[in-house]
Scaffold this motif. Sequence first.
Motif, mmCIF file in Angstrom:
data_model
loop_
_atom_site.group_PDB
_atom_site.id
_atom_site.type_symbol
_atom_site.label_atom_id
_atom_site.label_comp_id
_atom_site.label_asym_id
_atom_site.label_seq_id
_atom_site.Cartn_x
_atom_site.Cartn_y
_atom_site.Cartn_z
ATOM 1 N N MET A 1 77.908 -29.567 -25.891
ATOM 2 C CA MET A 1 78.037 -28.714 -24.697
ATOM 3 C C MET A 1 79.485 -28.397 -24.376
ATOM 4 S SD MET A 1 75.079 -30.130 -22.126
ATOM 5 C CE MET A 1 75.677 -31.823 -22.146
ATOM 6 N N ASN A 2 80.427 -29.219 -24.847
ATOM 7 C CA ASN A 2 81.863 -28.948 -24.698
ATOM 8 C C ASN A 2 82.290 -28.711 -23.252
ATOM 9 O OD1 ASN A 2 82.123 -29.149 -27.485
ATOM 10 N ND2 ASN A 2 81.797 -26.964 -27.787
ATOM 11 N N LYS A 3 81.855 -29.584 -22.367
ATOM 12 C CA LYS A 3 82.194 -29.434 -20.951
ATOM 13 C C LYS A 3 83.600 -29.946 -20.645
ATOM 14 C CE LYS A 3 78.698 -31.830 -19.383
ATOM 15 N NZ LYS A 3 77.740 -32.495 -18.473
ATOM 16 N N VAL A 4 84.218 -29.338 -19.648
ATOM 17 C CA VAL A 4 85.458 -29.846 -19.056
ATOM 18 C C VAL A 4 85.060 -30.586 -17.786
ATOM 19 C CG1 VAL A 4 87.689 -29.281 -18.042
ATOM 20 C CG2 VAL A 4 86.819 -27.928 -19.974
ATOM 21 N N LEU A 5 85.337 -31.879 -17.724
ATOM 22 C CA LEU A 5 84.995 -32.683 -16.555
ATOM 23 C C LEU A 5 86.246 -32.971 -15.731
ATOM 24 C CD1 LEU A 5 83.007 -34.439 -14.889
ATOM 25 C CD2 LEU A 5 83.630 -36.353 -16.388
ATOM 26 N N SER A 6 86.224 -32.578 -14.480
ATOM 27 C CA SER A 6 87.322 -32.871 -13.549
ATOM 28 C C SER A 6 86.886 -33.993 -12.620
ATOM 29 C CB SER A 6 87.687 -31.626 -12.740
ATOM 30 O OG SER A 6 88.092 -30.565 -13.592
ATOM 31 N N ALA B 1 92.160 -31.402 -5.301
ATOM 32 C CA ALA B 1 92.869 -30.836 -6.455
ATOM 33 C C ALA B 1 91.969 -30.622 -7.666
ATOM 34 C CB ALA B 1 94.051 -31.741 -6.827
ATOM 35 N N GLU B 2 91.173 -31.629 -7.985
ATOM 36 C CA GLU B 2 90.364 -31.558 -9.201
ATOM 37 C C GLU B 2 89.154 -30.638 -9.009
ATOM 38 O OE1 GLU B 2 92.679 -35.235 -8.705
ATOM 39 O OE2 GLU B 2 91.070 -34.339 -7.513
ATOM 40 N N ALA B 3 88.612 -30.601 -7.793
ATOM 41 C CA ALA B 3 87.527 -29.666 -7.504
ATOM 42 C C ALA B 3 88.025 -28.225 -7.625
ATOM 43 C CB ALA B 3 86.960 -29.914 -6.111
ATOM 44 N N ASN B 4 89.278 -28.005 -7.216
ATOM 45 C CA ASN B 4 89.866 -26.671 -7.346
ATOM 46 C C ASN B 4 89.921 -26.240 -8.809
ATOM 47 O OD1 ASN B 4 90.291 -26.790 -4.581
ATOM 48 N ND2 ASN B 4 92.467 -27.295 -4.757
ATOM 49 N N VAL B 5 90.283 -27.174 -9.684
ATOM 50 C CA VAL B 5 90.330 -26.891 -11.122
ATOM 51 C C VAL B 5 88.938 -26.567 -11.635
ATOM 52 C CG1 VAL B 5 90.793 -27.873 -13.407
ATOM 53 C CG2 VAL B 5 92.402 -28.274 -11.522
ATOM 54 N N ALA B 6 87.966 -27.398 -11.263
ATOM 55 C CA ALA B 6 86.591 -27.202 -11.728
ATOM 56 C C ALA B 6 86.038 -25.849 -11.299
ATOM 57 C CB ALA B 6 85.710 -28.335 -11.206
ATOM 58 N N ALA B 7 86.311 -25.456 -10.052
ATOM 59 C CA ALA B 7 85.794 -24.186 -9.545
ATOM 60 C C ALA B 7 86.414 -22.999 -10.281
ATOM 61 C CB ALA B 7 86.068 -24.080 -8.047
ATOM 62 N N SER C 1 82.026 -26.111 -16.868
ATOM 63 C CA SER C 1 82.844 -26.934 -15.982
ATOM 64 C C SER C 1 81.981 -27.920 -15.213
ATOM 65 C CB SER C 1 83.608 -26.034 -15.001
ATOM 66 O OG SER C 1 84.371 -26.796 -14.086
ATOM 67 N N ALA C 2 82.396 -29.184 -15.222
ATOM 68 C CA ALA C 2 81.696 -30.240 -14.495
ATOM 69 C C ALA C 2 82.672 -30.924 -13.551
ATOM 70 C CB ALA C 2 81.094 -31.246 -15.474
ATOM 71 N N TYR C 3 82.122 -31.534 -12.527
ATOM 72 C CA TYR C 3 82.964 -32.188 -11.529
ATOM 73 C C TYR C 3 82.334 -33.505 -11.115
ATOM 74 C CZ TYR C 3 85.425 -33.050 -7.114
ATOM 75 O OH TYR C 3 86.143 -33.620 -6.107
ATOM 76 N N MET C 4 83.176 -34.529 -11.011
ATOM 77 C CA MET C 4 82.711 -35.854 -10.609
ATOM 78 C C MET C 4 83.550 -36.367 -9.451
ATOM 79 S SD MET C 4 82.731 -39.368 -12.787
ATOM 80 C CE MET C 4 82.450 -40.953 -11.986
ATOM 81 N N SER C 5 82.869 -36.801 -8.411
ATOM 82 C CA SER C 5 83.512 -37.457 -7.287
ATOM 83 C C SER C 5 82.539 -38.493 -6.765
ATOM 84 C CB SER C 5 83.868 -36.434 -6.204
ATOM 85 O OG SER C 5 84.680 -37.023 -5.196
ATOM 86 N N ALA C 6 82.845 -39.073 -5.625
ATOM 87 C CA ALA C 6 81.924 -39.981 -4.953
ATOM 88 C C ALA C 6 81.700 -39.451 -3.549
ATOM 89 C CB ALA C 6 82.483 -41.396 -4.908
ATOM 90 N N ILE D 1 92.553 -35.254 -22.783
ATOM 91 C CA ILE D 1 92.807 -35.699 -21.411
ATOM 92 C C ILE D 1 94.034 -34.981 -20.844
ATOM 93 C CG2 ILE D 1 93.367 -37.682 -19.942
ATOM 94 C CD1 ILE D 1 91.999 -39.440 -22.100
ATOM 95 N N SER D 2 93.917 -34.522 -19.599
ATOM 96 C CA SER D 2 95.046 -33.869 -18.921
ATOM 97 C C SER D 2 95.254 -34.482 -17.553
ATOM 98 C CB SER D 2 94.800 -32.362 -18.777
ATOM 99 O OG SER D 2 93.610 -32.088 -18.052
ATOM 100 N N ILE D 3 96.499 -34.429 -17.096
ATOM 101 C CA ILE D 3 96.856 -34.921 -15.762
ATOM 102 C C ILE D 3 97.804 -33.946 -15.091
ATOM 103 C CG2 ILE D 3 98.799 -36.303 -16.646
ATOM 104 C CD1 ILE D 3 98.249 -38.300 -14.352
ATOM 105 N N ASP D 4 97.618 -33.785 -13.797
ATOM 106 C CA ASP D 4 98.552 -33.044 -12.954
ATOM 107 C C ASP D 4 99.351 -34.072 -12.171
ATOM 108 O OD1 ASP D 4 99.893 -31.575 -11.043
ATOM 109 O OD2 ASP D 4 98.156 -30.371 -10.455
ATOM 110 N N LEU D 5 100.669 -34.069 -12.345
ATOM 111 C CA LEU D 5 101.534 -35.031 -11.662
ATOM 112 C C LEU D 5 101.868 -34.554 -10.249
ATOM 113 C CD1 LEU D 5 104.085 -36.019 -14.473
ATOM 114 C CD2 LEU D 5 102.089 -37.311 -13.700
ATOM 115 N N ASN D 6 100.865 -34.307 -9.448
ATOM 116 C CA ASN D 6 101.153 -33.873 -8.080
ATOM 117 C C ASN D 6 101.461 -35.084 -7.204
ATOM 118 O OD1 ASN D 6 98.441 -34.463 -8.555
ATOM 119 N ND2 ASN D 6 97.752 -32.442 -7.963
#
Length: 339
Positions: free
Chosen positions: A1-6, A35-41, A50-55, A162-167
């Motif tokens: 499926m090649n998803k991007v998970l944020s 921040a990560e939800a913004n990327v996913a959207a 695009s997938a998104y994981m939070s709690a 794996i990617s990271i935003d150093l905000n």
Amino acid sequence: MNKVLSFGELLLRICPDSAGSWLKENSFPVYVGGAEANVAAALALWKIPSAYMSAIPDNFIARQLLGYLDELNVDTSAMQYSGERIGLYFLDKGKDLKNAGVIYDRKYSSFSELETGTIDWDKVFYGVTWFHFSAICPAINQSVADVCEEALKAASEKGITISIDLNYRAKLWKYGKEPVEVLPALVQYCDLVMGNVWAAEKMLGIPVSETLVEEHDKSAYLQQSQISSKAIMEAFPKCKNVANTFRFDHGSGIQYYTTLYTQEELYISKEYMADQIAGKVGSGDCFMAGLIYGFYKEHSPQEIVDFATSAAFAKLFTESDFNTTKLEDIKKVVQEYEN
């Protein structure tokens, strides 16, 4: 499926105006963000799986938020249900998240109470080929930082990019550790590091010339970008790509350009300038999404940095946290601002 998970905390941004009119009107704007939800959207809008994981807690507000994400074609099947509240932050309309006026209300949120050993990462990473998170996550507390490391180890073992935003959010680092004590252990797993040269100094210990800001010289900024990028790659051998943004305020206007260092070469974006913008929140996240989009589509480095930059600049003309500018409209939005 090649998803991007944020992966990160789903937030609500509440925007009372500085004049206090909201008190008389009994209303103020509320935006869905993080921040990560913004990327996913943004990725979902651009037709990337695009997938998104939070709690989040199991209540009607959380269910409404999930319904909203589902409508945007963001896969929320990895969402964790726990705790009792969603994190909030308050920010005057048009201000930047780095602004001293930002007020966080995130203690005891569902995301902040995540713990290691409670998430089935095999299930979470099923069908995922790219995992993205930001330095905001480990800024919350040590427990969330540990969950980040747990996730990164699992993703790395599966060969996931794996990617990271150093905000950097100074108001979040309140649990007794400096970013430089936490981030290097996480960045060692990353293939792509995005941020700016000052964030790399604060979070990774990559030095920046003391006279850089005083000089305010573009050639000096670009030189520092290459120096910092090389230093990151030397310190973290898994990293093969480093992107830096340069955004400067000029009154109510803005100057913006970026760089991408990859394959031992520095690629420089076009430069954009505008006298008026709608809001700054989410622009960096849109740049991050643009980078992921470009790498996902296997575009050339110059195409990647040019697209990511134009997408991020276009985001400055929307008020919501989430990007709403479609692929076909980005060029039309930014072309008149090219310097």
